[in-house]
Design an enzyme around this catalytic site. Structure first.
Site, PDB file in Angstrom:
ATOM      1  N   ASP A 174       0.974  -1.156   0.084  1.00  0.00           N
ATOM      2  CA  ASP A 174      -0.013   0.136   0.010  1.00  0.00           C
ATOM      3  C   ASP A 174       0.942   1.347  -0.231  1.00  0.00           C
ATOM      4  OD1 ASP A 174      -2.386   1.359  -0.090  1.00  0.00           O
ATOM      5  OD2 ASP A 174      -2.534   1.357   2.337  1.00  0.00           O
TER       6      ASP A 174
ATOM      7  N   ASP B  16       3.862   1.539   7.826  1.00  0.00           N
ATOM      8  CA  ASP B  16       2.629   0.826   7.688  1.00  0.00           C
ATOM      9  C   ASP B  16       2.590  -0.448   6.771  1.00  0.00           C
ATOM     10  OD1 ASP B  16       0.002  -0.007   8.173  1.00  0.00           O
ATOM     11  OD2 ASP B  16      -0.976   1.714   7.411  1.00  0.00           O
TER      12      ASP B  16
ATOM     13  N   ASN C 148       2.223   6.691   2.979  1.00  0.00           N
ATOM     14  CA  ASN C 148       3.061   5.750   3.835  1.00  0.00           C
ATOM     15  C   ASN C 148       4.616   5.949   3.616  1.00  0.00           C
ATOM     16  OD1 ASN C 148       0.945   4.570   5.330  1.00  0.00           O
ATOM     17  ND2 ASN C 148       0.517   3.219   3.687  1.00  0.00           N
TER      18      ASN C 148
END
Length: 335
Positions: A204, A225, A209
């Site tokens: 992701d 993350d 992030n």
């Protein structure tokens, strides 16, 4: 949709957060700041001694303990190789802890700003670190975490939305036929790419992030993350670094891959998958919102999801993706 059932996160009160940290021998000072997270609940928690910590409380029922620990182990592998990630802290011999109904992990706090994606040097730097991440991710596979595939992100998302009556009746036929057409194009993109390697990904890698620091021991990007980490093709973590019109993405791709290949060979056949993976992400996002609609945080944050306009826009978006998947892919060299 009915919301009469009390959601599990409703019992995650500030006192519960404090008690959870104290159960691991920590001494929080009462300061708590909720961080931007919908899938889980994440808080910056002040400590009586030392800097604040980040406490992540996992959504009940999403991952098994083994799946969470696989992710923790991967990030720890990266950190051991001095790749700028944020691993879970080991307390009392473990990185995953239980308190009441909740599993949680603790992380050091890492700040930063969004990277300057218009700067070729920044994109090359991001590519180098992503190459390092993938070089480690290719060493061994995940055994328990799922993979990003046409089935898991596309077909399962379509079928779940159809089974739970989220699409307005007057748009259902148009949405269903457009999704089926889009999934057919995704399958064709995979056929054009041929067999590609699957490795452990960040999963992701959007700009929220990736944080950039200009000072400290490790200036530059660091990746946070890994909650969506899974098996999949390398291009999944690279295409999300690209933005803008096609010619802009073309230039950005060359910069990213230039850095990437300092540490990891890139298979150009995966370029056939960029728009296919974007399409799968769009479908997966709609299904994710629908699956979480019983969580009061979701109707509050995404009120437009239940509206007629949302599904009209998704039909148009998927039709655009169908056209893009029929175009030649981005390239690494001259046309």
């Amino acid at each position: 949709m009915s919301q009469t059932v009390r959601h599990p996160f409703s019992s995650l009160t500030p006192d519960c957060v404090m008690d959870a940290l104290e159960s691991q021998g920590l001494s929080p000072d009462g300061r708590q700041l909720a961080l931007n997270s919908y899938e889980n609940r994440v808080y910056q928690v002040g400590m009586e001694e030392g800097p604040p910590l980040v406490a992540k409380f996992y959504r009940p029922g999403r991952w098994t303990d083994t799946q969470i620990l696989e992710e923790h182990a991967f990030v720890a592998e990266l950190a051991e190789r001095e790749i700028p990630v944020v691993p879970a802290l080991k307390l009392n011999g473990a990185t995953l802890h239980q308190f009441g109904a909740f599993r949680f992990a603790l992380f050091p706090r890492r700040g930063g700003r969004a990277p300057e994606l218009g700067d070729p040097a920044t994109l090359e730097w991001l590519g180098r670190f992503m190459g390092r991440i993938h070089a480690v991710g290719a060493i061994t596979p995940y055994r328990k975490r799922p993979a990003l595939t046409l089935e898991t992100f596309g077909i399962e998302s379509r079928d779940w939305l159809l089974a739970h009556d989220f699409i307005p009746a007057e748009l259902l036929d148009a949405w269903h036929s457009t999704v089926d057409q889009a999934l057919g194009r995704v399958e064709h993109c995979y056929e054009r790419a041929g067999p590609v390697a699957s490795l452990r990904l960040h999963g992701d890698c959007h700009m929220g992030n990736v944080l950039w620091t200009d000072s400290g021991d490790m200036p530059g990007p660091h990746f946070v993350d890994f909650d969506d980490s899974r098996m999949g093709p390398a291009i999944q973590d690279l295409w999300m670094l690209l933005s803008g019109e096609r010619d802009e993405m073309q230039r950005q791709l060359l910069d990213v891959v230039s850095g990437y290949e300092d540490f990891m060979e890139f298979d150009p056949r995966e370029l056939h998958l960029i728009e296919a993976l974007r399409t799968l992400r769009l479908l997966h996002f709609s299904a994710w919102l629908a699956r979480r609609w019983d969580d009061p945080a979701f109707p509050a944050a995404f009120p437009w999801f239940s509206g007629h306009r949302y599904w009209q826009d998704r039909i148009l978006e998927l039709r655009e993706q169908i056209a893009l998947m029929d175009e030649p892919p981005l390239r690494l060299g001259p046309a």
